[in-house]
Design a protein around this motif. Structure first.
Motif, PDB file in Angstrom:
ATOM      1  N   GLU A   1       0.786  -1.162  -0.151  1.00 25.09           N
ATOM      2  CA  GLU A   1      -0.029   0.047   0.040  1.00 25.09           C
ATOM      3  C   GLU A   1       0.844   1.207   0.124  1.00 25.09           C
ATOM      4  O   GLU A   1       0.505   2.124  -0.471  1.00 25.09           O
ATOM      5  N   LYS A   2       2.050   1.178   0.686  1.00 19.56           N
ATOM      6  CA  LYS A   2       2.847   2.180   0.987  1.00 19.56           C
ATOM      7  C   LYS A   2       3.716   2.666  -0.524  1.00 19.56           C
ATOM      8  O   LYS A   2       3.550   3.643  -1.069  1.00 19.56           O
ATOM      9  N   TYR A   3       4.260   1.497  -1.175  1.00 18.06           N
ATOM     10  CA  TYR A   3       5.288   1.696  -2.159  1.00 18.06           C
ATOM     11  C   TYR A   3       4.375   1.465  -3.680  1.00 18.06           C
ATOM     12  O   TYR A   3       4.911   2.173  -4.472  1.00 18.06           O
ATOM     13  N   SER A   4       3.640   0.487  -3.545  1.00 14.43           N
ATOM     14  CA  SER A   4       3.148   0.102  -4.819  1.00 14.43           C
ATOM     15  C   SER A   4       1.567   0.259  -5.235  1.00 14.43           C
ATOM     16  O   SER A   4       1.168  -0.625  -6.038  1.00 14.43           O
ATOM     17  N   GLU A   5       1.106   1.036  -4.362  1.00 17.66           N
ATOM     18  CA  GLU A   5      -0.525   0.889  -4.410  1.00 17.66           C
ATOM     19  C   GLU A   5      -1.096   1.454  -6.040  1.00 17.66           C
ATOM     20  O   GLU A   5      -2.259   1.295  -6.260  1.00 17.66           O
ATOM     21  N   PHE A   6      -0.195   2.154  -6.588  1.00 19.87           N
ATOM     22  CA  PHE A   6      -0.779   2.942  -7.957  1.00 19.87           C
ATOM     23  C   PHE A   6       0.076   2.038  -8.997  1.00 19.87           C
ATOM     24  O   PHE A   6      -0.188   2.737 -10.103  1.00 19.87           O
ATOM     25  N   ILE A   7       0.533   1.104  -8.662  1.00 19.92           N
ATOM     26  CA  ILE A   7       1.085  -0.014  -9.973  1.00 19.92           C
ATOM     27  C   ILE A   7       0.009  -0.347 -10.861  1.00 19.92           C
ATOM     28  O   ILE A   7      -1.111  -0.566 -10.321  1.00 19.92           O
ATOM     29  N   SER A   8       0.027  -0.161 -12.119  1.00 16.40           N
ATOM     30  CA  SER A   8      -1.084  -0.266 -12.992  1.00 16.40           C
ATOM     31  C   SER A   8      -1.589  -1.804 -13.222  1.00 16.40           C
ATOM     32  O   SER A   8      -2.477  -2.231 -13.879  1.00 16.40           O
ATOM     33  N   PHE A   9      -0.739  -2.530 -12.853  1.00 14.81           N
ATOM     34  CA  PHE A   9      -1.059  -4.101 -12.540  1.00 14.81           C
ATOM     35  C   PHE A   9      -1.549  -4.419 -11.526  1.00 14.81           C
ATOM     36  O   PHE A   9      -1.220  -4.116 -10.235  1.00 14.81           O
TER      37      PHE A   9
ATOM     38  N   ASP B   1      -6.039 -12.040  -2.471  1.00 11.12           N
ATOM     39  CA  ASP B   1      -6.800 -10.732  -2.325  1.00 11.12           C
ATOM     40  C   ASP B   1      -5.901  -9.548  -3.057  1.00 11.12           C
ATOM     41  O   ASP B   1      -4.691  -9.535  -2.909  1.00 11.12           O
ATOM     42  N   LEU B   2      -6.700  -8.855  -3.730  1.00 10.58           N
ATOM     43  CA  LEU B   2      -6.179  -7.626  -4.506  1.00 10.58           C
ATOM     44  C   LEU B   2      -5.676  -6.613  -3.373  1.00 10.58           C
ATOM     45  O   LEU B   2      -6.651  -6.164  -2.586  1.00 10.58           O
ATOM     46  N   VAL B   3      -4.604  -6.108  -3.496  1.00 10.86           N
ATOM     47  CA  VAL B   3      -4.302  -5.200  -2.538  1.00 10.86           C
ATOM     48  C   VAL B   3      -3.660  -3.885  -3.155  1.00 10.86           C
ATOM     49  O   VAL B   3      -3.434  -2.971  -2.090  1.00 10.86           O
ATOM     50  N   ASN B   4      -3.906  -3.539  -4.324  1.00  7.21           N
ATOM     51  CA  ASN B   4      -3.625  -2.333  -4.823  1.00  7.21           C
ATOM     52  C   ASN B   4      -4.886  -1.921  -5.581  1.00  7.21           C
ATOM     53  O   ASN B   4      -4.629  -1.624  -7.140  1.00  7.21           O
ATOM     54  N   SER B   5      -6.039  -1.672  -5.248  1.00  9.19           N
ATOM     55  CA  SER B   5      -6.914  -1.394  -6.019  1.00  9.19           C
ATOM     56  C   SER B   5      -7.329   0.177  -6.136  1.00  9.19           C
ATOM     57  O   SER B   5      -8.161   0.347  -6.939  1.00  9.19           O
ATOM     58  N   ASN B   6      -6.510   0.888  -5.657  1.00  6.89           N
ATOM     59  CA  ASN B   6      -6.701   2.474  -5.998  1.00  6.89           C
ATOM     60  C   ASN B   6      -6.354   2.772  -7.293  1.00  6.89           C
ATOM     61  O   ASN B   6      -5.226   2.370  -7.938  1.00  6.89           O
ATOM     62  N   LYS B   7      -6.769   3.725  -7.887  1.00  8.38           N
ATOM     63  CA  LYS B   7      -6.719   3.959  -9.408  1.00  8.38           C
ATOM     64  C   LYS B   7      -5.515   5.313  -9.382  1.00  8.38           C
ATOM     65  O   LYS B   7      -5.783   6.310  -8.466  1.00  8.38           O
ATOM     66  N   PRO B   8      -4.512   5.444  -9.937  1.00  2.06           N
ATOM     67  CA  PRO B   8      -3.780   6.326 -10.403  1.00  2.06           C
ATOM     68  C   PRO B   8      -4.298   7.475 -11.035  1.00  2.06           C
ATOM     69  O   PRO B   8      -4.039   7.689 -12.399  1.00  2.06           O
ATOM     70  N   ILE B   9      -5.215   8.145 -10.518  1.00  3.53           N
ATOM     71  CA  ILE B   9      -6.035   8.899 -11.731  1.00  3.53           C
ATOM     72  C   ILE B   9      -5.297  10.203 -12.227  1.00  3.53           C
ATOM     73  O   ILE B   9      -5.751  10.840 -13.165  1.00  3.53           O
TER      74      ILE B   9
END
Length: 861
Positions: free
Chosen positions: A253-261, A318-326
């Motif tokens: 969540e800290k480092y890679s939550e906005f990775i596109s995959f 479980d998907l841990v990077n569901s946030n979108k890099p808008i």
């Protein structure tokens, strides 16, 4: 031409896919989005997971040609601040591999046939102390494994190690080509095994303990990955924290939550299910003669399906990077709701909402995308920070979090903002934790600051919203006017001050531009006065004449205001004029009439001057007063009453005590109002008596001193000799008016306090002595000192805890200035801290007494 259109199509497709969130990507590959059950997970072995029986490698060994021990020393002690960085580096490498296969699939769709999923999966095996990170990217051939993971050996020289040790910036920038990011895994691992499958080669295994060699061998299990790379990390004994799911989830969540995959965390879960049970049938006796067509209730129940509950253990991703890099999307395509939801992610607060935001893309020395948010509520410690540690800018590079600890991307006065910056090609240092080029940092800072000004100018068009902004962040703007000389003029246009407009007399906020637009004919200066609040300033004798003439005066009630205007000095050619200073000139004075008044009032001016020679510099007639009898004016370069209070309460006042004493000891100018009845009465009395007689008139001297001290208070200054002398003079004036003898004393008779019997005093002394002796015996017991320390830790309150408690209590008091006569309940709330402490001490004493009783009983037994 066809090739050009082909490349344009490829880049357009990439830009669309890059803007998708991991959840969007996952929805196209896996179902459901949030979770996916691993096939065959009941046995904990599937073709995508690490298995216990790993093959023993019988492959080729390659010797490290460089000094690996030197490399590890630099990696551990120089490159990274914390071992947790390894997870960011490995996920970033996996994301790069996924990008490569996705890009290749645009021209060759069959490239995905070997494994259509595009994701990263993290799994833990606690019994074996192994952590695996698996991606379905492009994978590596045998030669790739040797080149990409053995490039440190391939260099054949230690120059780059020397450059690292010496922090040579020109050489360090080349480190990105040597795969140092991957070697961060040895911060936490004793051994690393990399299994990789490329579409153009068989599946191979690379293994190393980072001692002196590494091994590459063909995987005897065959193709278990389909395509991609799995890194199995054999953790060191002291790195067991990376087997905890909560810890791994937080790091992703800290480092890679906005990775596109999609990034999945494999979890072991248990659930209760119902399984069918075969019914047990019983044969009837031969002599039973019941009709076979008639079924009893028991037979009917037996035919119904029977089930039993049992627990089943399975694996689920479980998907841990569901946030979108808008920020990757076009601002025109992002809704207000999406910006608000994204702010909750940035602020780590699901209840937070932004006051305003700006989404833009910057091009130049460094290309980057950014979103700037203005929080609706400021941080509680915004103006209490004594250091420069503020983490308001989150820097990403290709959606990978780099740092939020740099204070160089925005000026200090903008520390209240929340900013996300994603740079595609920022020149990072080898650890990827800071931007290496100062030129790039300056470019980012310049563009961010420019966009902040654009955002604030747009916000200022909405008076209601901007009033809320000024309420929370007006002081930040004023600090910017002091600290940021480059943007001082721009900041001045954004400032807002309270003002009694000459149009309707109501106190309202105004900009300096609007003030200048309303200036009177012939007015050159911007008039202002400083004080504790607008109501006090409006009643000050210094603003009487200006408001009576119709001039507009800015009411500056912020402690920083006077320092700010003294620093700015002027605004668009108009000087700031403090109406409490001696050099105030309105320009409409009648010099002839002024000279005539000065001659008429010369006796009273001279006599007051003689009486107050030690207190004031001089006495003169005033042109700024209308209803007040007198005012105490600061010299042109002296301190006003507001500035004196600020300097007295400043934590830094003792740094230059001589300068402070000089300013405080400066004599003020006493201006008297020739039109006030009190001054006219004093003049009439002076005209009746000769000068020598008036100078010896003790009553007149008392009147002059009382006038001075009253004026001192009304002008905002504190009494130099204290309240007692002033109260004595007022009392003497009352005695004279009432005809009371000046030497008469108050009559009173105080009843004598009764002394305690000596026997009672002796008994108290005896009890205290016995108590001390008992405590001494208890303290001498083995382990008593340790028990006492434990009790102190549990029951005692540290200084920091007490300060925090006082801070919480005082934080409840409204931010505006509070006076005892206006809101006594609030002042009482603050002062009750002493009572709280006293009550706590009583409770502790009672508990100590009870404890002593128990210990005494124990000792006697």
């Amino acid at each position: 031409m066809k090739k050009s259109f082909l490349f344009l199509g490829i880049f357009a497709a990439l830009s669309l896919v890059a803007a998708e969130s991991p959840a969007d990507t996952a929805s196209k590959i896996n179902s459901p989005v949030e979770k996916r059950v691993v096939p065959g997970s009941e046995g904990f072995t599937d073709n995508f997971a690490y298995v216990n029986e790993q093959p023993v490698l019988q492959g080729e060994k390659y010797q490290f040609q460089t000094e690996v021990s030197r490399l590890m020393n630099i990696v551990i002690n120089s490159l990274y601040k914390t071992p947790e960085i390894f997870l960011r580096e490995l996920i970033s490498n996996g994301s790069d591999a996924l990008d490569k296969i996705r890009f290749k699939s645009l021209t060759d769709p069959s490239a995905l046939d070997s494994n259509p999923s595009l994701n990263v999966t993290i799994a833990t095996y606690k019994n074996e102390r192994v952590l695996t990170i698996t991606d379905s990217g492009i994978g590596m051939t045998k030669q790739d494994l040797q080149n990409n993971l053995g490039t440190i050996a391939k260099s054949g020289t230690s120059e780059f190690l020397d450059a690292l040790a010496e922090n040579n910036s020109e050489s360090v920038d080349l480190i990105g080509k040597f795969g140092v990011g991957f070697y961060s895994v040895f911060l936490v691992a004793d051994k690393v095994r990399v299994t990789s499958k490329h579409n153009d080669d068989d599946q191979y295994i690379w293994e190393s303990t980072a001692v002196n060699d590494f091994t590459i061998a063909k995987d005897p299990r065959g193709n278990t990955l389909g395509r991609g790379t799995q890194i199995a990390i054999y953790l060191k004994p002291d790195q067991g924290q990376y087997l905890e799911e909560r810890r791994l989830s937080k790091l992703v969540e800290k480092y890679s939550e906005f990775i596109s995959f999609p990034i999945y965390l494999r979890r072991e879960k248990t659930k209760t299910i119902e399984t069918p049970v075969e019914p047990v049938s019983e044969k009837k006796a031969d002599d039973e003669s019941e009709d076979p067509t008639v079924e009893t209730e028991e037979e009917d129940k037996a035919k119904q399906p029977q089930t039993k509950k049992e627990k089943v253990t399975f694996l689920e991703d479980d998907l841990v990077n569901s946030n979108k890099p808008i920020w990757m999307r076009d601002p025109k395509e992002v809704s207000v709701e999406e910006y608000v939801q994204f702010y909750k992610v940035v602020a780590r607060d699901q209840k937070a909402t932004p006051m305003a935001y700006s989404h833009f893309r910057a091009e130049g020395d460094v290309d980057f995308k950014a979103i700037i948010y203005i929080p609706r509520e400021p941080p509680k410690d915004l103006y209490r920070r004594v250091d420069n540690n503020y983490n308001n800018v989150k820097l990403y590079v290709k959606r990978v979090f780099i740092t939020d600890e740099s204070q160089e991307f925005l000026p200090r006065w903008l520390s209240f903002l929340k900013v996300v910056v994603d740079a595609e090609d920022a020149p990072l240092n080898v650890s990827r934790e800071t931007v290496q080029s100062s030129k790039s940092v300056k470019s980012i800072k310049k563009r961010l600051t420019k966009k902040v000004f654009d955002l604030l100018r747009e916000l200022s068009k909405d008076e209601e919203k901007y009033a809320e902004f000024i309420k929370h962040y007006g002081t930040s703007l004023k600090l910017g006017a002091l600290d940021d000389r480059t943007n001082k003029a721009k900041i001045a246009k954004l400032l807002r001050y309270k003002s009694a407009s000459s149009v309707d007399g109501e106190t309202k906020m105004t900009s300096l531009d609007d003030y200048i637009a309303r200036m009177k004919v012939g007015q050159k200066d911007i008039y202002y006065f400083t004080g504790l609040n607008a109501a006090e300033i409006k009643q000050s004798p210094f603003v009487e004449a200006l408001l009576a003439r119709g001039y507009e005066v800015l009411f500056m009630d912020d402690p920083a205001d006077e320092i700010v205007v003294n620093t700015m000095q002027d605004f668009e050619g108009h000087s700031f004029q403090n109406v409490g200073k001696a050099d105030l000139k309105l320009g409409d004075e009648d010099e002839a009439a002024k000279q005539q008044l000065e001659q008429e009032y010369a006796p009273i001016v001279d006599w007051i001057q003689t009486t107050l020679s030690k207190e004031v510099e001089k006495v003169r007639l005033s042109s700024r007063l209308t209803t007040s009898p007198a005012a105490l004016v600061a010299p042109t370069y002296g301190w006003t009453a507001n500035m004196e209070k600020l300097m007295e309460t400043s934590a830094k006042q003792n740094r230059d005590q001589a300068m402070n004493s000089f300013y405080r000891s400066q004599k003020k100018i006493l201006e008297i109002n020739p039109g006030h009845p009190l001054i006219k009465g004093m003049l009439a009395r002076a005209q009746k008596d000769p000068k020598d007689g008036l100078e010896k008139d003790a009553q007149f001297q008392e009147m002059a001193r009382i006038l001075y001290e009253i004026t001192l208070i009304r002008s905002g200054y504190s009494l130099k000799d204290g309240v007692k002398d002033f109260a004595g003079r007022v009392e003497n004036m009352l005695r004279v008016n009432l005809g009371v003898d000046m030497n008469a004393q108050a009559e009173y008779e105080a009843p004598a306090a009764e002394s305690r019997p000596q026997s009672e005093i002796d008994e108290d002394i005896k009890q205290r002595k016995e108590q001390e002796e008992k405590q001494a015996r208890l303290d001498s017991l083995p382990g008593a000192e340790d028990d006492k320390d434990d009790e102190d830790e549990k029951e005692g309150m540290s200084v920091d805890e007490l300060n925090e408690m006082i801070k919480e209590i005082t934080d409840d008091v409204p931010s505006q200035k509070v006076f005892a006569h206006e809101q006594p309940e609030l002042v009482k709330k603050v002062l009750d801290v002493d009572d709280v402490v006293a009550d706590s001490e009583k409770e502790l004493d009672a508990e100590d007494a009870a404890a002593d009783t128990q210990k005494t009983t124990h000792d006697e037994l």
